[in-house]
Scaffold this motif. Structure first.
Motif, short mmCIF file in Angstrom:
data_model
loop_
_atom_site.label_atom_id
_atom_site.label_comp_id
_atom_site.label_asym_id
_atom_site.label_seq_id
_atom_site.Cartn_x
_atom_site.Cartn_y
_atom_site.Cartn_z
N LYS A 123 36.12 36.32 36.84
CA LYS A 123 36.21 37.63 37.49
C LYS A 123 34.99 38.50 37.17
O LYS A 123 34.47 38.46 36.06
CB LYS A 123 37.45 38.37 37.01
CG LYS A 123 38.76 37.78 37.47
CD LYS A 123 39.92 38.64 36.95
CE LYS A 123 41.24 38.05 37.31
NZ LYS A 123 41.66 37.01 36.38
N GLU A 133 36.72 43.35 39.19
CA GLU A 133 37.98 42.62 39.40
C GLU A 133 38.84 42.68 38.14
O GLU A 133 40.06 42.86 38.22
CB GLU A 133 37.72 41.16 39.75
CG GLU A 133 37.20 40.95 41.14
CD GLU A 133 36.88 39.50 41.39
OE1 GLU A 133 37.50 38.92 42.30
OE2 GLU A 133 36.03 38.94 40.67
N GLY A 177 42.65 39.49 32.50
CA GLY A 177 42.22 38.17 32.93
C GLY A 177 42.33 37.21 31.77
O GLY A 177 43.07 37.46 30.82
N ASP A 226 36.96 36.29 31.34
CA ASP A 226 37.00 37.57 32.04
C ASP A 226 36.86 38.74 31.06
O ASP A 226 36.16 39.71 31.33
CB ASP A 226 38.28 37.70 32.85
CG ASP A 226 38.47 36.55 33.84
OD1 ASP A 226 37.46 36.07 34.39
OD2 ASP A 226 39.62 36.12 34.05
#
Length: 149
Positions: free
Chosen positions: A56, A60, A67, A71
């Motif tokens: 991500k 995001e 995440g 992430d």
């Protein structure tokens, strides 16, 4: 017929940038926060396992509220700026984990205040800020301002 439709869908997805490791062509506005603020913000998110290796973007990560380990690392590297790098390590059980190197310290991005000793890490790779930002997905850009990278 199904195979050709599936192949076309996969090709479209890859070209659209939703495959893992798609290049972020829009870029990121350079950002640098202090360690405590950045780490606190990232660590306050939730861990979500993803099925596959979709990395991500910081935007995001923010919009989804978390995440998985890479992430978290990408989000923290982004917030800390050019002195930060993502680091892949192999854990004692053989699993891979992504943490952050900031200046001379190795940080666990999911736990505020948790550091690792370099001598205890089995480091597989280290990616600097620019490389880390370029491998996060094409989809999200934290800011629509032009990149100064």
């Amino acid at each position: 017929m199904r195979k050709s439709l599936l192949a076309a869908a996969i090709a479209s997805a890859v070209l659209a940038g939703c495959a893992p490791f798609a290049f972020n062509q829009k870029g990121y506005t350079y950002n640098e926060e202090d360690l405590l603020s950045a780490w606190s913000e990232v660590a306050s998110n939730k861990y979500y396992y993803d099925f596959g290796e979709y990395w991500k973007s910081p935007s995001e990560f923010d919009s989804k509220g978390g995440g998985d380990c890479e992430d978290f690392a990408i989000a923290l590297v982004y917030r800390l700026g050019r002195e930060a790098s993502s680091v892949c390590v192999m854990e004692s059980d053989g699993d891979f984990h992504v943490i952050v190197k900031y200046r001379d310290r190795f940080l666990e991005p999911q736990r505020l205040g948790m550091y690792y000793e370099k001598k205890d890490l089995n480091i597989l790779w280290i990616m600097d800020y620019d490389k880390t930002m370029s491998i996060s997905t094409l989809w999200g850009v934290k800011s629509l301002q032009s990149s100064s990278i």
